[in-house]
Write an enzyme that holds these catalytic residues in place. Sequence first.
Site, PDB file in Angstrom:
ATOM      1  N   ASP A 204       0.858  -1.184   0.000  1.00 44.16           N
ATOM      2  CA  ASP A 204       0.000   0.000   0.000  1.00 44.16           C
ATOM      3  C   ASP A 204       0.895   1.236   0.000  1.00 44.16           C
ATOM      4  O   ASP A 204       2.124   1.103  -0.079  1.00 44.16           O
ATOM      5  CB  ASP A 204      -0.927  -0.001   1.227  1.00 44.16           C
ATOM      6  CG  ASP A 204      -0.171   0.230   2.534  1.00 44.16           C
ATOM      7  OD1 ASP A 204       1.070   0.308   2.526  1.00 44.16           O
ATOM      8  OD2 ASP A 204      -0.838   0.338   3.588  1.00 44.16           O
ATOM      9  N   ASP A 206       1.442   4.805   2.305  1.00 40.39           N
ATOM     10  CA  ASP A 206       1.066   5.423   3.579  1.00 40.39           C
ATOM     11  C   ASP A 206       1.483   6.892   3.593  1.00 40.39           C
ATOM     12  O   ASP A 206       2.627   7.218   3.268  1.00 40.39           O
ATOM     13  CB  ASP A 206       1.769   4.705   4.738  1.00 40.39           C
ATOM     14  CG  ASP A 206       1.537   3.194   4.713  1.00 40.39           C
ATOM     15  OD1 ASP A 206       0.445   2.766   5.088  1.00 40.39           O
ATOM     16  OD2 ASP A 206       2.455   2.451   4.284  1.00 40.39           O
ATOM     17  N   ASP A 335      -3.249   4.505   2.756  1.00 38.87           N
ATOM     18  CA  ASP A 335      -3.576   4.898   4.130  1.00 38.87           C
ATOM     19  C   ASP A 335      -3.229   6.362   4.331  1.00 38.87           C
ATOM     20  O   ASP A 335      -2.115   6.786   4.025  1.00 38.87           O
ATOM     21  CB  ASP A 335      -2.764   4.070   5.143  1.00 38.87           C
ATOM     22  CG  ASP A 335      -3.278   2.642   5.259  1.00 38.87           C
ATOM     23  OD1 ASP A 335      -4.442   2.395   4.907  1.00 38.87           O
ATOM     24  OD2 ASP A 335      -2.499   1.776   5.713  1.00 38.87           O
TER      25      ASP A 335
HETATM   26  P1  GTP Z   1       4.107  -2.526   3.073  1.00 42.20           P
HETATM   27  O1  GTP Z   1       2.923  -1.615   3.061  1.00 42.20           O
HETATM   28  O2  GTP Z   1       3.720  -3.950   3.028  1.00 42.20           O
HETATM   29  O3  GTP Z   1       5.112  -2.167   2.039  1.00 42.20           O
HETATM   30  O4  GTP Z   1       4.874  -2.347   4.471  1.00 42.20           O
HETATM   31  P2  GTP Z   1       4.653  -1.238   5.560  1.00 42.20           P
HETATM   32  O5  GTP Z   1       5.779  -1.315   6.507  1.00 42.20           O
HETATM   33  O6  GTP Z   1       4.392   0.098   4.928  1.00 42.20           O
HETATM   34  O7  GTP Z   1       3.362  -1.756   6.326  1.00 42.20           O
HETATM   35  P3  GTP Z   1       1.975  -1.067   6.666  1.00 42.20           P
HETATM   36  O8  GTP Z   1       1.527  -0.170   5.579  1.00 42.20           O
HETATM   37  O9  GTP Z   1       1.054  -2.167   7.052  1.00 42.20           O
HETATM   38  O10 GTP Z   1       2.253  -0.240   7.969  1.00 42.20           O
HETATM   39  C1  GTP Z   1       3.045   0.943   7.994  1.00 42.20           C
HETATM   40  C2  GTP Z   1       3.239   1.398   9.389  1.00 42.20           C
HETATM   41  O11 GTP Z   1       2.006   1.811   9.939  1.00 42.20           O
HETATM   42  C3  GTP Z   1       3.764   0.313  10.321  1.00 42.20           C
HETATM   43  O12 GTP Z   1       4.733   0.890  11.148  1.00 42.20           O
HETATM   44  C4  GTP Z   1       2.606  -0.077  11.192  1.00 42.20           C
HETATM   45  O13 GTP Z   1       3.023  -0.422  12.482  1.00 42.20           O
HETATM   46  C5  GTP Z   1       1.814   1.198  11.198  1.00 42.20           C
HETATM   47  N1  GTP Z   1       0.395   0.942  11.354  1.00 42.20           N
HETATM   48  C6  GTP Z   1      -0.388   0.120  10.639  1.00 42.20           C
HETATM   49  N2  GTP Z   1      -1.657   0.173  11.067  1.00 42.20           N
HETATM   50  C7  GTP Z   1      -1.647   1.076  12.065  1.00 42.20           C
HETATM   51  C8  GTP Z   1      -2.646   1.618  12.918  1.00 42.20           C
HETATM   52  O14 GTP Z   1      -3.803   1.237  12.848  1.00 42.20           O
HETATM   53  N3  GTP Z   1      -2.270   2.596  13.805  1.00 42.20           N
HETATM   54  C9  GTP Z   1      -0.983   3.016  13.909  1.00 42.20           C
HETATM   55  N4  GTP Z   1      -0.672   3.954  14.797  1.00 42.20           N
HETATM   56  N5  GTP Z   1      -0.018   2.523  13.136  1.00 42.20           N
HETATM   57  C10 GTP Z   1      -0.344   1.571  12.245  1.00 42.20           C
HETATM   58 MN    MN Z   2       2.636   0.416   3.810  1.00 43.21          MN
HETATM   59 MN    MN Z   3      -0.475   0.883   5.551  1.00 46.91          MN
END
Ligand code: GTP
Ligand code: MN
Ligand code: MN
Length: 411
Positions: A204, A206, A335
Amino acid sequence: LVDETEVEVFSVPSYACQRRTTLDNHNNVLAHALSLLAENAELEDEDGRGVAFRRAAAVLKALPKPVTSMMQLRGLPCLGDHCLRVIKDILETGTSSEVEATKQSERYKALKVLTGIFGVGAKTAARWIRDGIHTLQQLRDSGHTLNRAQQAGLEHYEDLHQQVTKAEADTIGEIVERAVVSVLPGAQVVLTGGFRRGKLTGHDVDFLITHPVEGREEGLMPKVVSWLESQGFLLYQKTTRNSYLESNDGPARPASNIDRFERCLSIFKLIKEDKHETKQLGKLSENGLETPEDTCSSLTHVQTDPNPATPSCAKGQIHSGEDTGHRLWRAVRVDLVVSPISQFAFALLGWTGSKLFERELRRWAGYEKAMSLSSHALYDNNQSRYLRATSEEEIFAHLGLEYIPPSERNA
Ligand code: GTP
Ligand code: MN
Ligand code: MN
Protein backbone atom coordinates in the site's frame (compact mmCIF):
# COMPACT_ATOMS: atom_id res chain seq x y z
CA LEU A 1 38.53 -29.73 10.65
CA VAL A 2 37.43 -26.46 12.14
CA ASP A 3 38.81 -25.57 15.51
CA GLU A 4 35.86 -24.57 17.67
CA THR A 5 37.71 -21.56 19.01
CA GLU A 6 37.92 -20.13 15.49
CA VAL A 7 34.16 -20.12 14.90
CA GLU A 8 32.90 -16.57 14.95
CA VAL A 9 30.10 -16.34 17.48
CA PHE A 10 27.60 -13.58 16.63
CA SER A 11 26.28 -11.12 19.12
CA VAL A 12 23.39 -8.65 18.74
CA PRO A 13 21.40 -6.51 21.20
CA SER A 14 18.05 -7.98 22.37
CA TYR A 15 15.62 -5.38 21.03
CA ALA A 16 15.22 -4.78 17.29
CA CYS A 17 15.09 -1.02 17.99
CA GLN A 18 18.70 -1.23 19.24
CA ARG A 19 19.86 -2.68 15.93
CA ARG A 20 20.38 -1.38 12.41
CA THR A 21 18.43 -3.55 10.00
CA THR A 22 18.78 -2.68 6.33
CA LEU A 23 16.62 -4.03 3.50
CA ASP A 24 19.42 -6.37 2.39
CA ASN A 25 20.72 -8.95 4.79
CA HIS A 26 23.09 -11.93 4.88
CA ASN A 27 20.56 -14.55 5.95
CA ASN A 28 17.60 -14.16 3.65
CA VAL A 29 16.78 -17.86 3.36
CA LEU A 30 16.68 -18.39 7.13
CA ALA A 31 14.84 -15.13 7.81
CA HIS A 32 12.33 -15.94 5.09
CA ALA A 33 11.64 -19.41 6.52
CA LEU A 34 11.02 -18.01 10.01
CA SER A 35 8.84 -15.22 8.56
CA LEU A 36 6.67 -17.82 6.89
CA LEU A 37 6.17 -19.58 10.23
CA ALA A 38 5.35 -16.18 11.74
CA GLU A 39 2.81 -15.53 9.01
CA ASN A 40 1.26 -18.95 9.57
CA ALA A 41 0.94 -18.31 13.31
CA GLU A 42 -0.69 -14.93 12.61
CA LEU A 43 -3.07 -16.57 10.14
CA GLU A 44 -4.01 -18.99 12.92
CA ASP A 45 -4.70 -15.97 15.13
CA GLU A 46 -1.80 -16.92 17.43
CA ASP A 47 -0.13 -13.54 17.68
CA GLY A 48 2.20 -14.49 20.52
CA ARG A 49 3.81 -17.24 18.46
CA GLY A 50 3.82 -14.93 15.46
CA VAL A 51 5.82 -12.28 17.31
CA ALA A 52 8.29 -14.89 18.59
CA PHE A 53 9.02 -15.99 15.00
CA ARG A 54 9.18 -12.35 13.79
CA ARG A 55 11.72 -11.52 16.51
CA ALA A 56 13.84 -14.54 15.58
CA ALA A 57 13.72 -13.63 11.88
CA ALA A 58 14.77 -10.07 12.76
CA VAL A 59 17.79 -11.33 14.72
CA LEU A 60 18.95 -13.28 11.67
CA LYS A 61 18.47 -10.23 9.43
CA ALA A 62 20.77 -8.25 11.73
CA LEU A 63 23.73 -10.69 11.64
CA PRO A 64 26.90 -9.38 9.93
CA LYS A 65 27.53 -12.58 7.92
CA PRO A 66 25.72 -15.68 6.67
CA VAL A 67 25.18 -18.33 9.37
CA THR A 68 27.14 -21.49 8.55
CA SER A 69 27.12 -23.34 11.86
CA MET A 70 24.78 -23.65 14.83
CA MET A 71 27.66 -22.77 17.16
CA GLN A 72 27.65 -19.22 15.85
CA LEU A 73 24.16 -18.74 17.27
CA ARG A 74 25.03 -19.51 20.89
CA GLY A 75 23.81 -16.81 23.20
CA LEU A 76 21.82 -14.88 20.57
CA PRO A 77 18.54 -13.41 21.86
CA CYS A 78 15.04 -14.46 20.69
CA LEU A 79 16.11 -17.84 19.26
CA GLY A 80 14.08 -20.50 21.07
CA ASP A 81 14.32 -24.27 20.60
CA HIS A 82 11.68 -24.26 17.88
CA CYS A 83 13.51 -21.64 15.80
CA LEU A 84 16.87 -23.33 16.34
CA ARG A 85 15.39 -26.61 15.06
CA VAL A 86 14.19 -24.88 11.88
CA ILE A 87 17.57 -23.21 11.34
CA LYS A 88 19.44 -26.49 11.93
CA ASP A 89 17.20 -28.27 9.44
CA ILE A 90 17.96 -25.65 6.77
CA LEU A 91 21.71 -25.59 7.45
CA GLU A 92 21.90 -29.39 7.22
CA THR A 93 19.43 -30.19 4.43
CA GLY A 94 18.84 -26.93 2.59
CA THR A 95 15.15 -26.75 3.55
CA SER A 96 12.94 -26.95 6.62
CA SER A 97 10.42 -29.79 6.59
CA GLU A 98 8.08 -27.74 8.78
CA VAL A 99 8.18 -24.75 6.45
CA GLU A 100 7.65 -26.95 3.38
CA ALA A 101 4.75 -28.78 5.04
CA THR A 102 3.16 -25.48 6.04
CA LYS A 103 3.41 -24.11 2.50
CA GLN A 104 1.71 -27.24 1.15
CA SER A 105 -1.04 -27.35 3.76
CA GLU A 106 -4.57 -26.68 2.49
CA ARG A 107 -5.42 -24.72 5.62
CA TYR A 108 -2.47 -22.34 5.22
CA LYS A 109 -3.32 -21.83 1.55
CA ALA A 110 -6.99 -21.15 2.29
CA LEU A 111 -6.21 -18.79 5.19
CA LYS A 112 -3.77 -16.90 2.98
CA VAL A 113 -6.24 -16.51 0.11
CA LEU A 114 -9.12 -15.43 2.35
CA THR A 115 -7.16 -13.04 4.59
CA GLY A 116 -5.63 -11.72 1.38
CA ILE A 117 -8.99 -10.04 0.82
CA PHE A 118 -8.86 -6.47 2.12
CA GLY A 119 -11.13 -6.32 5.19
CA VAL A 120 -10.83 -10.01 6.10
CA GLY A 121 -8.93 -10.99 9.24
CA ALA A 122 -7.83 -14.32 10.69
CA LYS A 123 -11.03 -14.88 12.66
CA THR A 124 -13.35 -14.30 9.71
CA ALA A 125 -11.23 -16.51 7.46
CA ALA A 126 -11.27 -19.33 10.04
CA ARG A 127 -15.07 -19.08 10.27
CA TRP A 128 -15.45 -19.30 6.51
CA ILE A 129 -13.10 -22.29 6.33
CA ARG A 130 -15.28 -24.06 8.93
CA ASP A 131 -18.15 -23.45 6.50
CA GLY A 132 -16.17 -25.20 3.78
CA ILE A 133 -15.01 -22.05 1.96
CA HIS A 134 -11.41 -22.27 0.73
CA THR A 135 -11.35 -20.16 -2.43
CA LEU A 136 -12.57 -16.79 -3.70
CA GLN A 137 -15.03 -18.52 -6.01
CA GLN A 138 -16.47 -20.58 -3.15
CA LEU A 139 -16.84 -17.35 -1.16
CA ARG A 140 -18.59 -15.61 -4.05
CA ASP A 141 -20.93 -18.59 -4.49
CA SER A 142 -21.61 -19.00 -0.76
CA GLY A 143 -23.95 -16.05 -0.44
CA HIS A 144 -22.16 -14.94 2.74
CA THR A 145 -22.86 -11.31 3.57
CA LEU A 146 -19.74 -9.24 3.11
CA ASN A 147 -19.22 -5.83 4.67
CA ARG A 148 -18.38 -2.82 2.50
CA ALA A 149 -14.60 -3.23 2.94
CA GLN A 150 -14.74 -6.93 2.06
CA GLN A 151 -16.88 -6.28 -1.01
CA ALA A 152 -14.32 -3.75 -2.23
CA GLY A 153 -11.51 -6.14 -1.32
CA LEU A 154 -13.04 -8.95 -3.33
CA GLU A 155 -13.86 -6.72 -6.28
CA HIS A 156 -10.28 -5.38 -6.50
CA TYR A 157 -8.55 -8.56 -5.32
CA GLU A 158 -6.13 -8.88 -8.23
CA ASP A 159 -5.10 -5.22 -8.33
CA LEU A 160 -4.52 -5.13 -4.59
CA HIS A 161 -2.19 -8.12 -4.90
CA GLN A 162 0.03 -6.34 -7.43
CA GLN A 163 2.92 -4.67 -5.64
CA VAL A 164 2.79 -0.87 -5.70
CA THR A 165 5.91 0.69 -7.23
CA LYS A 166 7.71 3.77 -5.90
CA ALA A 167 6.70 5.61 -9.10
CA GLU A 168 3.03 4.81 -8.43
CA ALA A 169 3.47 5.88 -4.80
CA ASP A 170 4.91 9.22 -5.99
CA THR A 171 2.01 9.75 -8.42
CA ILE A 172 -0.48 9.12 -5.62
CA GLY A 173 1.59 11.44 -3.42
CA GLU A 174 1.08 14.26 -5.94
CA ILE A 175 -2.68 13.66 -5.93
CA VAL A 176 -2.85 13.59 -2.12
CA GLU A 177 -0.77 16.76 -1.96
CA ARG A 178 -3.12 18.51 -4.40
CA ALA A 179 -6.12 17.42 -2.33
CA VAL A 180 -4.55 18.54 0.94
CA VAL A 181 -3.38 21.99 -0.16
CA SER A 182 -6.69 22.60 -1.96
CA VAL A 183 -8.64 22.21 1.26
CA LEU A 184 -5.99 23.61 3.65
CA PRO A 185 -3.19 25.76 2.21
CA GLY A 186 0.08 25.26 4.09
CA ALA A 187 -0.71 21.70 5.13
CA GLN A 188 2.08 19.18 4.60
CA VAL A 189 2.14 15.60 3.34
CA VAL A 190 4.88 13.05 4.11
CA LEU A 191 5.29 9.58 2.65
CA THR A 192 5.65 7.07 5.50
CA GLY A 193 5.49 3.25 5.78
CA GLY A 194 7.78 0.96 3.81
CA PHE A 195 8.57 3.53 1.11
CA ARG A 196 10.06 5.87 3.74
CA ARG A 197 12.28 2.95 4.81
CA GLY A 198 13.60 2.73 1.26
CA LYS A 199 11.50 -0.16 -0.03
CA LEU A 200 11.07 -0.09 -3.81
CA THR A 201 7.61 -1.69 -3.70
CA GLY A 202 4.85 -2.03 -1.13
CA HIS A 203 1.42 -3.50 -0.47
CA ASP A 204 0.00 0.00 0.00
CA VAL A 205 1.06 3.66 0.21
CA ASP A 206 1.07 5.42 3.58
CA PHE A 207 0.85 9.21 4.07
CA LEU A 208 1.00 11.42 7.14
CA ILE A 209 -0.60 14.87 6.94
CA THR A 210 -0.13 17.81 9.30
CA HIS A 211 -0.21 21.63 9.44
CA PRO A 212 2.53 23.79 11.08
CA VAL A 213 -0.11 25.67 13.11
CA GLU A 214 -1.53 23.51 15.92
CA GLY A 215 -5.27 22.98 15.58
CA ARG A 216 -5.51 23.88 11.89
CA GLU A 217 -5.50 20.17 11.04
CA GLU A 218 -8.82 19.66 12.88
CA GLY A 219 -11.54 18.50 10.54
CA LEU A 220 -9.02 18.13 7.72
CA MET A 221 -9.52 14.44 6.95
CA PRO A 222 -13.21 14.61 5.97
CA LYS A 223 -12.42 17.55 3.67
CA VAL A 224 -9.52 15.74 2.01
CA VAL A 225 -11.69 12.67 1.54
CA SER A 226 -14.51 14.77 0.04
CA TRP A 227 -12.11 16.42 -2.39
CA LEU A 228 -10.67 13.07 -3.49
CA GLU A 229 -14.16 11.62 -3.79
CA SER A 230 -15.44 14.57 -5.84
CA GLN A 231 -12.53 14.10 -8.26
CA GLY A 232 -13.30 10.38 -8.60
CA PHE A 233 -10.05 9.16 -7.03
CA LEU A 234 -11.60 6.91 -4.38
CA LEU A 235 -13.01 3.45 -5.00
CA TYR A 236 -13.46 2.88 -1.25
CA GLN A 237 -12.71 4.75 1.97
CA LYS A 238 -13.34 4.39 5.67
CA THR A 239 -12.43 7.27 7.95
CA THR A 240 -12.02 6.62 11.67
CA ARG A 241 -10.32 7.78 14.80
CA ASN A 242 -7.00 6.03 15.26
CA SER A 243 -7.41 3.72 18.23
CA TYR A 244 -4.67 1.27 17.29
CA LEU A 245 -3.10 -0.32 20.39
CA GLU A 246 -3.96 2.67 22.53
CA SER A 247 -6.25 0.83 24.91
CA ASN A 248 -3.67 -1.58 26.33
CA ASP A 249 -0.78 0.85 26.20
CA GLY A 250 -1.58 3.04 29.15
CA PRO A 251 -2.03 6.80 29.02
CA ALA A 252 -0.05 7.29 25.82
CA ARG A 253 -2.67 9.53 24.29
CA PRO A 254 -3.03 13.01 25.78
CA ALA A 255 -6.55 13.70 27.00
CA SER A 256 -8.71 15.21 24.30
CA ASN A 257 -12.44 15.58 24.10
CA ILE A 258 -12.37 16.24 20.40
CA ASP A 259 -13.09 13.01 18.59
CA ARG A 260 -10.70 13.49 15.70
CA PHE A 261 -11.23 11.59 12.49
CA GLU A 262 -7.60 11.17 11.78
CA ARG A 263 -7.21 7.97 9.83
CA CYS A 264 -8.49 6.88 6.44
CA LEU A 265 -8.10 3.42 4.93
CA SER A 266 -8.81 3.75 1.25
CA ILE A 267 -8.61 2.22 -2.18
CA PHE A 268 -7.44 4.68 -4.83
CA LYS A 269 -8.29 4.60 -8.50
CA LEU A 270 -4.90 5.23 -10.10
CA ILE A 271 -4.70 6.05 -13.80
CA LYS A 272 -1.99 3.91 -15.35
CA GLU A 273 0.86 5.86 -16.88
CA ASP A 274 1.12 3.88 -20.07
CA LYS A 275 3.15 5.49 -22.90
CA HIS A 276 0.41 4.79 -25.42
CA GLU A 277 -2.18 6.42 -23.17
CA THR A 278 0.04 9.36 -22.33
CA LYS A 279 0.19 10.09 -26.04
CA GLN A 280 -3.59 10.11 -26.32
CA LEU A 281 -3.87 12.21 -23.18
CA GLY A 282 -0.89 14.44 -23.91
CA LYS A 283 -2.94 17.62 -23.95
CA LEU A 284 -4.66 16.83 -20.69
CA SER A 285 -1.53 15.71 -18.92
CA GLU A 286 0.40 18.89 -19.64
CA ASN A 287 -1.24 20.83 -16.85
CA GLY A 288 -0.72 18.12 -14.28
CA LEU A 289 -2.67 15.00 -13.60
CA GLU A 290 -5.99 14.42 -15.21
CA THR A 291 -8.71 13.03 -13.00
CA PRO A 292 -10.15 9.60 -13.69
CA GLU A 293 -13.34 11.23 -14.99
CA ASP A 294 -11.43 13.45 -17.35
CA THR A 295 -9.62 10.45 -18.68
CA CYS A 296 -12.71 8.34 -19.06
CA SER A 297 -14.72 11.02 -20.78
CA SER A 298 -11.94 12.20 -23.04
CA LEU A 299 -11.15 8.73 -24.24
CA THR A 300 -14.59 7.32 -24.63
CA HIS A 301 -16.88 10.34 -24.94
CA VAL A 302 -19.26 8.82 -22.43
CA GLN A 303 -21.05 10.61 -19.68
CA THR A 304 -18.88 10.84 -16.59
CA ASP A 305 -19.84 8.74 -13.63
CA PRO A 306 -19.98 10.83 -10.46
CA ASN A 307 -19.35 7.77 -8.35
CA PRO A 308 -16.37 5.67 -9.46
CA ALA A 309 -17.31 2.90 -7.05
CA THR A 310 -20.55 2.10 -8.85
CA PRO A 311 -20.39 -1.10 -10.85
CA SER A 312 -20.76 0.71 -14.18
CA CYS A 313 -17.51 2.51 -13.62
CA ALA A 314 -15.60 0.04 -11.49
CA LYS A 315 -16.31 -2.98 -13.63
CA GLY A 316 -17.80 -1.68 -16.88
CA GLN A 317 -16.16 -2.53 -20.17
CA ILE A 318 -15.69 1.09 -21.17
CA HIS A 319 -13.64 1.89 -18.11
CA SER A 320 -11.89 -1.40 -17.58
CA GLY A 321 -11.11 -2.00 -21.23
CA GLU A 322 -11.63 -5.70 -20.54
CA ASP A 323 -12.54 -6.36 -24.16
CA THR A 324 -9.26 -4.90 -25.37
CA GLY A 325 -7.24 -6.63 -22.67
CA HIS A 326 -5.83 -3.57 -20.91
CA ARG A 327 -7.44 -1.32 -18.41
CA LEU A 328 -6.59 2.34 -17.98
CA TRP A 329 -6.52 2.30 -14.21
CA ARG A 330 -5.71 0.11 -11.26
CA ALA A 331 -6.81 -0.04 -7.62
CA VAL A 332 -4.20 0.79 -4.96
CA ARG A 333 -4.50 0.64 -1.17
CA VAL A 334 -3.71 4.00 0.41
CA ASP A 335 -3.58 4.90 4.13
CA LEU A 336 -3.95 8.54 5.17
CA VAL A 337 -3.27 9.79 8.69
CA VAL A 338 -3.75 13.32 10.01
CA SER A 339 -1.74 14.46 13.02
CA PRO A 340 -1.56 17.76 14.91
CA ILE A 341 1.94 19.24 14.69
CA SER A 342 2.51 18.66 18.44
CA GLN A 343 2.21 14.90 17.85
CA PHE A 344 3.82 14.83 14.42
CA ALA A 345 7.17 13.30 15.45
CA PHE A 346 5.36 10.48 17.27
CA ALA A 347 3.04 9.88 14.34
CA LEU A 348 5.96 9.88 11.89
CA LEU A 349 7.88 7.39 14.02
CA GLY A 350 4.77 5.26 14.54
CA TRP A 351 3.77 5.08 10.88
CA THR A 352 7.20 4.47 9.40
CA GLY A 353 7.51 0.91 10.70
CA SER A 354 8.48 -1.79 10.31
CA LYS A 355 5.70 -3.30 12.38
CA LEU A 356 8.20 -5.31 14.41
CA PHE A 357 10.46 -2.27 14.88
CA GLU A 358 7.46 -0.35 16.27
CA ARG A 359 6.49 -3.19 18.55
CA GLU A 360 10.04 -3.42 19.86
CA LEU A 361 10.19 0.33 20.49
CA ARG A 362 7.06 0.08 22.63
CA ARG A 363 8.40 -3.01 24.43
CA TRP A 364 11.71 -1.23 25.10
CA ALA A 365 9.88 1.86 26.35
CA GLY A 366 7.67 -0.18 28.70
CA TYR A 367 10.09 -2.76 30.06
CA GLU A 368 13.37 -0.89 30.06
CA LYS A 369 12.27 2.71 30.65
CA ALA A 370 8.83 2.54 32.35
CA MET A 371 7.48 4.73 29.57
CA SER A 372 4.55 4.25 27.24
CA LEU A 373 5.01 5.14 23.60
CA SER A 374 2.27 5.51 21.01
CA SER A 375 1.93 7.30 17.69
CA HIS A 376 0.57 10.27 19.68
CA ALA A 377 2.91 10.71 22.62
CA LEU A 378 5.50 9.38 25.05
CA TYR A 379 4.55 9.16 28.72
CA ASP A 380 7.10 8.75 31.49
CA ASN A 381 5.52 6.68 34.28
CA ASN A 382 8.23 7.54 36.80
CA GLN A 383 7.96 11.29 36.30
CA SER A 384 4.19 11.03 35.64
CA ARG A 385 4.41 13.38 32.65
CA TYR A 386 4.44 13.46 28.88
CA LEU A 387 7.81 14.00 27.18
CA ARG A 388 7.67 16.40 24.26
CA ALA A 389 9.49 15.89 20.99
CA THR A 390 9.57 17.69 17.67
CA SER A 391 11.74 15.15 15.86
CA GLU A 392 12.28 11.39 15.77
CA GLU A 393 15.83 11.98 17.02
CA GLU A 394 14.43 13.52 20.23
CA ILE A 395 12.16 10.51 20.81
CA PHE A 396 15.06 8.08 20.48
CA ALA A 397 17.02 10.28 22.90
CA HIS A 398 14.15 10.28 25.45
CA LEU A 399 14.13 6.49 25.17
CA GLY A 400 17.88 6.26 25.72
CA LEU A 401 18.36 4.69 22.28
CA GLU A 402 20.87 5.46 19.57
CA TYR A 403 19.07 7.11 16.64
CA ILE A 404 18.18 4.61 13.90
CA PRO A 405 17.27 6.20 10.53
CA PRO A 406 14.23 4.88 8.60
CA SER A 407 16.37 2.88 6.14
CA GLU A 408 17.74 0.87 9.08
CA ARG A 409 14.34 0.13 10.67
CA ASN A 410 13.63 -2.81 8.36
CA ALA A 411 13.46 -5.36 11.17
P1 GTP B 1 4.11 -2.53 3.07
O1 GTP B 1 2.92 -1.61 3.06
O2 GTP B 1 3.72 -3.95 3.03
O3 GTP B 1 5.11 -2.17 2.04
O4 GTP B 1 4.87 -2.35 4.47
P2 GTP B 1 4.65 -1.24 5.56
O5 GTP B 1 5.78 -1.31 6.51
O6 GTP B 1 4.39 0.10 4.93
O7 GTP B 1 3.36 -1.76 6.33
P3 GTP B 1 1.98 -1.07 6.67
O8 GTP B 1 1.53 -0.17 5.58
O9 GTP B 1 1.05 -2.17 7.05
O10 GTP B 1 2.25 -0.24 7.97
C1 GTP B 1 3.05 0.94 7.99
C2 GTP B 1 3.24 1.40 9.39
O11 GTP B 1 2.01 1.81 9.94
C3 GTP B 1 3.76 0.31 10.32
O12 GTP B 1 4.73 0.89 11.15
C4 GTP B 1 2.61 -0.08 11.19
O13 GTP B 1 3.02 -0.42 12.48
C5 GTP B 1 1.81 1.20 11.20
N1 GTP B 1 0.39 0.94 11.35
C6 GTP B 1 -0.39 0.12 10.64
N2 GTP B 1 -1.66 0.17 11.07
C7 GTP B 1 -1.65 1.08 12.06
C8 GTP B 1 -2.65 1.62 12.92
O14 GTP B 1 -3.80 1.24 12.85
N3 GTP B 1 -2.27 2.60 13.80
C9 GTP B 1 -0.98 3.02 13.91
N4 GTP B 1 -0.67 3.95 14.80
N5 GTP B 1 -0.02 2.52 13.14
C10 GTP B 1 -0.34 1.57 12.25
MN1 MN C 1 2.64 0.42 3.81
MN1 MN D 1 -0.47 0.88 5.55
